[in-house]
Design an enzyme around this catalytic site. Sequence first.
Site, PDB file in Angstrom:
ATOM      1  N   TYR A 117      -3.471   3.265   1.043  1.00  0.00           N
ATOM      2  CA  TYR A 117      -4.638   3.014   0.397  1.00  0.00           C
ATOM      3  C   TYR A 117      -3.547   2.482  -0.858  1.00  0.00           C
ATOM      4  O   TYR A 117      -2.148   2.373  -1.134  1.00  0.00           O
ATOM      5  CB  TYR A 117      -4.820   4.341  -0.337  1.00  0.00           C
ATOM      6  CG  TYR A 117      -6.244   4.836  -0.185  1.00  0.00           C
ATOM      7  CD1 TYR A 117      -7.431   4.799   0.688  1.00  0.00           C
ATOM      8  CD2 TYR A 117      -5.697   5.809   0.990  1.00  0.00           C
ATOM      9  CE1 TYR A 117      -8.139   5.238   1.057  1.00  0.00           C
ATOM     10  CE2 TYR A 117      -6.584   6.651   1.636  1.00  0.00           C
ATOM     11  CZ  TYR A 117      -7.566   6.714   2.229  1.00  0.00           C
ATOM     12  OH  TYR A 117      -8.316   7.279   2.939  1.00  0.00           O
ATOM     13  N   THR A 118      -4.441   1.024  -1.193  1.00  0.00           N
ATOM     14  CA  THR A 118      -3.444   0.103  -2.083  1.00  0.00           C
ATOM     15  C   THR A 118      -3.195   0.903  -4.008  1.00  0.00           C
ATOM     16  O   THR A 118      -5.047   1.053  -3.952  1.00  0.00           O
ATOM     17  CB  THR A 118      -4.477  -1.303  -2.424  1.00  0.00           C
ATOM     18  OG1 THR A 118      -4.046  -1.872  -1.027  1.00  0.00           O
ATOM     19  CG2 THR A 118      -2.929  -2.072  -3.102  1.00  0.00           C
ATOM     20  N   HIS A 177       0.481  -1.468  -0.274  1.00  0.00           N
ATOM     21  CA  HIS A 177      -0.162   0.302   0.404  1.00  0.00           C
ATOM     22  C   HIS A 177       0.572   1.022  -0.034  1.00  0.00           C
ATOM     23  O   HIS A 177       2.307   1.046   0.276  1.00  0.00           O
ATOM     24  CB  HIS A 177      -1.238   0.390   1.282  1.00  0.00           C
ATOM     25  CG  HIS A 177      -1.478  -1.533   1.517  1.00  0.00           C
ATOM     26  ND1 HIS A 177      -2.186  -2.147   0.832  1.00  0.00           N
ATOM     27  CD2 HIS A 177      -1.325  -2.092   2.892  1.00  0.00           C
ATOM     28  CE1 HIS A 177      -2.542  -3.836   1.751  1.00  0.00           C
ATOM     29  NE2 HIS A 177      -1.569  -3.104   3.101  1.00  0.00           N
ATOM     30  N   CYS A 234      -9.384 -10.297   2.396  1.00  0.00           N
ATOM     31  CA  CYS A 234      -9.140  -8.614   2.423  1.00  0.00           C
ATOM     32  C   CYS A 234     -10.832  -7.846   2.451  1.00  0.00           C
ATOM     33  O   CYS A 234     -11.200  -8.071   1.714  1.00  0.00           O
ATOM     34  CB  CYS A 234      -8.222  -7.991   1.392  1.00  0.00           C
ATOM     35  SG  CYS A 234      -8.155  -6.020   2.076  1.00  0.00           S
TER      36      CYS A 234
END
Length: 305
Positions: A117-118, A105, A271
């Site tokens: 955030y990815t 990320h 996830c």
Amino acid sequence: MKMSEVEDKRELLKDPVHGIYIPVTLVIVGTLIMGYQWLPYVLALLIPFLTFRLYDAYRHKSTLHTEKWNELELLDKTIVSRNCAIYRFGLYRETETLSRPVGHHVACQVNDKIRYYTPISSKFDKGFFDIIVKSYVDGDVSKEFASMYKGQKVKFRGPVGRFNYATNMAKEIGIVAGGSGITPILQVLEEIATTPEDVTKVSLIYANETENDILLKEELDELAAAYPNFDVHYTLTSPPEGWAGDTGYVTKEMVEAYLPKASDDSRILVCGPQGLNKLMIDITEELGFQKAKMPSKGDDQVFIF
């Protein structure tokens, strides 16, 4: 020679490293053609140029730093659903790609609050990266993102993460994702799909509340159609009339039906919201996988992002 080929070669000079050895080589070759006696003078003139270019190459070697915060400009904002948008941030150089390990990320700092955030953009994209942010009524950072405007700057650092991936490290990978938890999963899927020698079979269960909440469904469906070793299954807790997918929360029965069986050659990735993550820890253990932990270690058989 096509004009596009000439333009591509000119683009090389925008890269600091190419901008060093290409012009220097041309100058030295040209000097040698004119006469060896001019070489010492030319080299003396090249020293300041080389010093500047080497410093510039070092200064711009990477936009993101694992410890230092750097401000990046918002280039574009694209609404993708009622409460989600894709935000595109520029890297320092047009030729730079965002180098990051699979499933890792970037850290983002907004008003002294940090969120992770990815990036969902391709590892081959140059000059920018994209993140997707879901807005919540009580979300301090997500509300700030929702009001952001083009040209505004945001602090980032990274990459950060624990997940490890290597080509063909497992014969089969089963994935359970919920909501915006699809973002690190996209990196894994991209890595497998763009590596010809990677023949890993991947099965994904993607859970959401409504059909409108399914992020990047078109991209997932296109990937499933193009990549024979990838299957995607959707489940909704509030499906519309005529919905052809599964309904309700992820269950043990869904996992048994769609994901690989427990073995030394299989791996599970999860996830999503905390409730989903905890549920999957119990379900995978019941099905014979190694008991998952939070935080997970990079090579765990059941990895929780």
